[in-house]
Design a protein around this motif. Structure first.
Motif, PDB file in Angstrom:
ATOM      1  N   ALA A 244       0.828  -1.207   0.000  1.00 53.98           N
ATOM      2  CA  ALA A 244       0.000   0.000   0.000  1.00 53.98           C
ATOM      3  C   ALA A 244       0.865   1.262   0.000  1.00 53.98           C
ATOM      4  CB  ALA A 244      -0.925  -0.004   1.227  1.00 53.98           C
ATOM      5  N   ASN A 245       1.953   1.216   0.766  1.00 52.27           N
ATOM      6  CA  ASN A 245       2.854   2.371   0.794  1.00 52.27           C
ATOM      7  C   ASN A 245       3.517   2.589  -0.568  1.00 52.27           C
ATOM      8  OD1 ASN A 245       2.263   2.766   3.487  1.00 52.27           O
ATOM      9  ND2 ASN A 245       4.054   1.621   4.232  1.00 52.27           N
ATOM     10  N   GLU A 246       3.817   1.494  -1.266  1.00 51.28           N
ATOM     11  CA  GLU A 246       4.436   1.599  -2.579  1.00 51.28           C
ATOM     12  C   GLU A 246       3.468   2.187  -3.597  1.00 51.28           C
ATOM     13  OE1 GLU A 246       7.585   1.303  -5.215  1.00 51.28           O
ATOM     14  OE2 GLU A 246       7.570   0.971  -3.040  1.00 51.28           O
ATOM     15  N   ARG A 247       2.210   1.787  -3.506  1.00 53.10           N
ATOM     16  CA  ARG A 247       1.218   2.335  -4.439  1.00 53.10           C
ATOM     17  C   ARG A 247       0.964   3.806  -4.170  1.00 53.10           C
ATOM     18  NH1 ARG A 247      -1.356  -2.689  -3.388  1.00 53.10           N
ATOM     19  NH2 ARG A 247      -2.718  -1.620  -1.879  1.00 53.10           N
ATOM     20  N   ASN A 248       0.927   4.164  -2.892  1.00 55.75           N
ATOM     21  CA  ASN A 248       0.611   5.539  -2.529  1.00 55.75           C
ATOM     22  C   ASN A 248       1.809   6.483  -2.643  1.00 55.75           C
ATOM     23  OD1 ASN A 248      -2.021   4.751  -1.929  1.00 55.75           O
ATOM     24  ND2 ASN A 248      -1.499   4.278   0.220  1.00 55.75           N
ATOM     25  N   ARG A 249       2.999   5.913  -2.807  1.00 57.16           N
ATOM     26  CA  ARG A 249       4.207   6.751  -2.873  1.00 57.16           C
ATOM     27  C   ARG A 249       4.191   7.574  -4.158  1.00 57.16           C
ATOM     28  NH1 ARG A 249       9.214   6.570  -5.142  1.00 57.16           N
ATOM     29  NH2 ARG A 249       8.741   4.589  -6.191  1.00 57.16           N
ATOM     30  N   GLN A 250       4.489   8.830  -4.055  1.00 57.40           N
ATOM     31  CA  GLN A 250       4.515   9.704  -5.215  1.00 57.40           C
ATOM     32  C   GLN A 250       5.796   9.455  -6.000  1.00 57.40           C
ATOM     33  OE1 GLN A 250       4.205  13.831  -4.261  1.00 57.40           O
ATOM     34  NE2 GLN A 250       4.081  14.492  -6.420  1.00 57.40           N
ATOM     35  N   LYS A 251       5.641   9.170  -7.279  1.00 54.32           N
ATOM     36  CA  LYS A 251       6.786   8.864  -8.129  1.00 54.32           C
ATOM     37  C   LYS A 251       7.561  10.142  -8.453  1.00 54.32           C
ATOM     38  CE  LYS A 251       4.556   4.882 -10.254  1.00 54.32           C
ATOM     39  NZ  LYS A 251       4.095   4.247 -11.518  1.00 54.32           N
ATOM     40  N   SER A 252       8.852   9.960  -8.618  1.00 56.16           N
ATOM     41  CA  SER A 252       9.685  11.107  -8.962  1.00 56.16           C
ATOM     42  C   SER A 252       9.503  11.474 -10.434  1.00 56.16           C
ATOM     43  CB  SER A 252      11.161  10.773  -8.683  1.00 56.16           C
ATOM     44  OG  SER A 252      11.583   9.721  -9.546  1.00 56.16           O
ATOM     45  N   VAL A 253      10.020  12.636 -10.806  1.00 57.90           N
ATOM     46  CA  VAL A 253       9.901  13.111 -12.187  1.00 57.90           C
ATOM     47  C   VAL A 253      10.623  12.161 -13.143  1.00 57.90           C
ATOM     48  CG1 VAL A 253      10.432  15.010 -13.752  1.00 57.90           C
ATOM     49  CG2 VAL A 253       9.681  15.499 -11.406  1.00 57.90           C
ATOM     50  N   LYS A 254      11.786  11.686 -12.755  1.00 62.51           N
ATOM     51  CA  LYS A 254      12.548  10.779 -13.604  1.00 62.51           C
ATOM     52  C   LYS A 254      11.794   9.464 -13.829  1.00 62.51           C
ATOM     53  CE  LYS A 254      17.218  12.460 -12.675  1.00 62.51           C
ATOM     54  NZ  LYS A 254      18.571  12.092 -12.190  1.00 62.51           N
ATOM     55  N   GLU A 255      11.178   8.960 -12.765  1.00 63.50           N
ATOM     56  CA  GLU A 255      10.430   7.705 -12.905  1.00 63.50           C
ATOM     57  C   GLU A 255       9.238   7.881 -13.846  1.00 63.50           C
ATOM     58  OE1 GLU A 255      11.297   5.552  -8.607  1.00 63.50           O
ATOM     59  OE2 GLU A 255       9.533   6.832  -8.844  1.00 63.50           O
ATOM     60  N   GLU A 256       8.535   9.005 -13.716  1.00 63.78           N
ATOM     61  CA  GLU A 256       7.392   9.252 -14.600  1.00 63.78           C
ATOM     62  C   GLU A 256       7.851   9.416 -16.049  1.00 63.78           C
ATOM     63  OE1 GLU A 256       5.404  12.618 -13.036  1.00 63.78           O
ATOM     64  OE2 GLU A 256       4.525  11.545 -11.316  1.00 63.78           O
ATOM     65  N   GLU A 257       8.964  10.130 -16.256  1.00 66.31           N
ATOM     66  CA  GLU A 257       9.489  10.285 -17.609  1.00 66.31           C
ATOM     67  C   GLU A 257       9.870   8.930 -18.204  1.00 66.31           C
ATOM     68  OE1 GLU A 257      12.729  12.970 -17.320  1.00 66.31           O
ATOM     69  OE2 GLU A 257      11.466  14.792 -17.263  1.00 66.31           O
ATOM     70  N   LYS A 258      10.476   8.086 -17.409  1.00 69.04           N
ATOM     71  CA  LYS A 258      10.890   6.767 -17.909  1.00 69.04           C
ATOM     72  C   LYS A 258       9.672   5.918 -18.283  1.00 69.04           C
ATOM     73  CE  LYS A 258      13.854   2.831 -16.730  1.00 69.04           C
ATOM     74  NZ  LYS A 258      12.902   1.820 -17.185  1.00 69.04           N
ATOM     75  N   GLU A 259       8.636   5.953 -17.444  1.00 71.08           N
ATOM     76  CA  GLU A 259       7.433   5.175 -17.748  1.00 71.08           C
ATOM     77  C   GLU A 259       6.782   5.662 -19.043  1.00 71.08           C
ATOM     78  OE1 GLU A 259       4.877   5.347 -14.429  1.00 71.08           O
ATOM     79  OE2 GLU A 259       6.094   3.978 -13.172  1.00 71.08           O
ATOM     80  N   ARG A 260       6.681   6.972 -19.209  1.00 70.73           N
ATOM     81  CA  ARG A 260       6.081   7.505 -20.444  1.00 70.73           C
ATOM     82  C   ARG A 260       6.938   7.170 -21.661  1.00 70.73           C
ATOM     83  NH1 ARG A 260       5.098  12.151 -17.108  1.00 70.73           N
ATOM     84  NH2 ARG A 260       6.875  13.198 -18.081  1.00 70.73           N
ATOM     85  N   ARG A 261       8.238   7.267 -21.508  1.00 71.51           N
ATOM     86  CA  ARG A 261       9.132   6.976 -22.635  1.00 71.51           C
ATOM     87  C   ARG A 261       9.050   5.497 -23.025  1.00 71.51           C
ATOM     88  NH1 ARG A 261      13.282   9.004 -20.553  1.00 71.51           N
ATOM     89  NH2 ARG A 261      14.190   7.139 -19.644  1.00 71.51           N
ATOM     90  N   ASP A 262       9.061   4.614 -22.034  1.00 67.22           N
ATOM     91  CA  ASP A 262       8.971   3.174 -22.326  1.00 67.22           C
ATOM     92  C   ASP A 262       7.642   2.831 -22.989  1.00 67.22           C
ATOM     93  OD1 ASP A 262      11.466   2.837 -21.235  1.00 67.22           O
ATOM     94  OD2 ASP A 262      10.730   2.166 -19.254  1.00 67.22           O
ATOM     95  N   LEU A 263       6.573   3.503 -22.531  1.00 65.59           N
ATOM     96  CA  LEU A 263       5.258   3.247 -23.114  1.00 65.59           C
ATOM     97  C   LEU A 263       5.230   3.656 -24.585  1.00 65.59           C
ATOM     98  CD1 LEU A 263       2.314   2.348 -22.685  1.00 65.59           C
ATOM     99  CD2 LEU A 263       1.789   4.696 -21.974  1.00 65.59           C
ATOM    100  N   VAL A 264       5.796   4.807 -24.886  1.00 67.63           N
ATOM    101  CA  VAL A 264       5.816   5.291 -26.272  1.00 67.63           C
ATOM    102  C   VAL A 264       6.691   4.404 -27.154  1.00 67.63           C
ATOM    103  CG1 VAL A 264       6.513   7.214 -27.746  1.00 67.63           C
ATOM    104  CG2 VAL A 264       5.304   7.664 -25.607  1.00 67.63           C
ATOM    105  N   LEU A 265       7.854   3.988 -26.630  1.00 65.52           N
ATOM    106  CA  LEU A 265       8.770   3.167 -27.422  1.00 65.52           C
ATOM    107  C   LEU A 265       8.217   1.770 -27.685  1.00 65.52           C
ATOM    108  CD1 LEU A 265      12.205   4.155 -25.786  1.00 65.52           C
ATOM    109  CD2 LEU A 265      11.314   4.848 -28.026  1.00 65.52           C
ATOM    110  N   LYS A 266       7.406   1.270 -26.762  1.00 69.76           N
ATOM    111  CA  LYS A 266       6.843  -0.065 -26.950  1.00 69.76           C
ATOM    112  C   LYS A 266       5.689  -0.078 -27.953  1.00 69.76           C
ATOM    113  CE  LYS A 266       8.067  -1.883 -22.381  1.00 69.76           C
ATOM    114  NZ  LYS A 266       7.544  -2.353 -21.067  1.00 69.76           N
ATOM    115  N   SER A 267       5.021   1.050 -28.079  1.00 70.13           N
ATOM    116  CA  SER A 267       3.867   1.105 -28.988  1.00 70.13           C
ATOM    117  C   SER A 267       4.317   1.387 -30.412  1.00 70.13           C
ATOM    118  CB  SER A 267       2.891   2.193 -28.529  1.00 70.13           C
ATOM    119  OG  SER A 267       3.545   3.450 -28.528  1.00 70.13           O
ATOM    120  N   ALA A 268       3.724   0.695 -31.390  1.00 66.40           N
ATOM    121  CA  ALA A 268       4.077   0.876 -32.801  1.00 66.40           C
ATOM    122  C   ALA A 268       3.483   2.180 -33.333  1.00 66.40           C
ATOM    123  CB  ALA A 268       3.568  -0.308 -33.608  1.00 66.40           C
ATOM    124  N   LEU A 269       4.110   2.707 -34.385  1.00 69.10           N
ATOM    125  CA  LEU A 269       3.611   3.926 -35.012  1.00 69.10           C
ATOM    126  C   LEU A 269       2.286   3.654 -35.734  1.00 69.10           C
ATOM    127  CD1 LEU A 269       6.928   5.346 -36.513  1.00 69.10           C
ATOM    128  CD2 LEU A 269       5.738   6.093 -34.445  1.00 69.10           C
TER     129      LEU A 269
END
Length: 232
Positions: free
Chosen positions: A18-43
């Motif tokens: 629960a603490n892990e889910r509620n923990r606010q992610k850092s800017v770098k972590e959010e950027e990495k998640e968005r970047r990985d999501l975009v790179l995994k999806s096809a054009l």
């Protein structure tokens, strides 16, 4: 008791999740998640570059190039996350190579030093063996000289060191000691050379042949030479 321990562990594990889910992610972590999501999806068709490729006959999954020999997957994107400069990795690589080269040079120098020490030891050992051989030849010459001189009724050697010294003898005068000092100035090899020359001239004898020849002509004709090397 065991059940209460299990329940406490499960409760603690749930609290961590629960603490892990509620923990606010850092800017770098959010950027990495968005970047990985975009790179995994096809054009898709909404991408203008992909739409232009389709109009030119390109199909999804097809290799690039007129003959279809190009790449299929896009060039991977490597994100630099460290704070070091652009040339830092190359600098580290160069330093590692220099360190390795220095280590190899040290090993090579150590090997050369060991080889040189071994060569010096072999030379010293060889010289020691040669010295012992010369000393043995000198004693052999002294014994032969004493026997041959006495056969000719020569009671006193030409030089005091031409004969072997007796194990027990009376003390000598100071003048005799001075004569010994003079003879000791000669090296063992010089004494051997002088004594063998005397044996050859006076008795026609060669210590390496172990033979007394009839005359000088017989000696020169049948003896290989006046040194040990000539008899090898």
């Amino acid at each position: 008791m065991l059940r209460r321990v299990k329940e406490a562990l499960q409760k603690e594990e749930k609290q961590k999740e629960a603490n892990e889910r509620n923990r606010q992610k850092s800017v770098k972590e959010e950027e990495k998640e968005r970047r990985d999501l975009v790179l995994k999806s096809a054009l898709g068709n909404e991408n203008k570059g992909f739409a232009l490729l389709q109009k030119m006959g390109y199909k999804s999954g097809q290799a690039l190039g007129k003959s279809g020999e190009g790449i299929v997957e896009p060039i991977p994107l490597n994100i630099k996350t460290g704070r070091s400069g652009l040339g830092h990795e190359e600098f580290k690589k160069r330093k590692a190579e220099e360190k390795l080269e220095n280590y190899r040079q040290k090993l090579h120098m150590k090997k050369q030093a060991n080889e040189q020490a071994a060569d010096q030891f072999r030379v010293r050992f060889k010289n020691k063996q040669e010295e012992r051989k010369i000393e043995g030849d000198l004693r052999k010459s002294q014994r032969a000289c004493q026997q041959l001189d006495m056969q000719k009724d020569i009671d006193v050697p030409k030089e005091t060191w031409y004969w072997l010294e007796p194990e027990e003898e009376d003390k000598k005068d100071e003048e005799d000691k001075d004569d010994e000092c003079t003879s000791s100035d000669l090296s063992v090899s010089e004494k051997l050379q002088l004594l063998t020359a005397y044996l050859r001239e006076e008795h026609f004898y060669c210590i390496w042949c172990g033979t007394t020849y009839e005359d000088s002509e017989d000696l020169s004709s049948n003896c290989p030479g006046d040194s040990a090397a000539d008899h090898d």
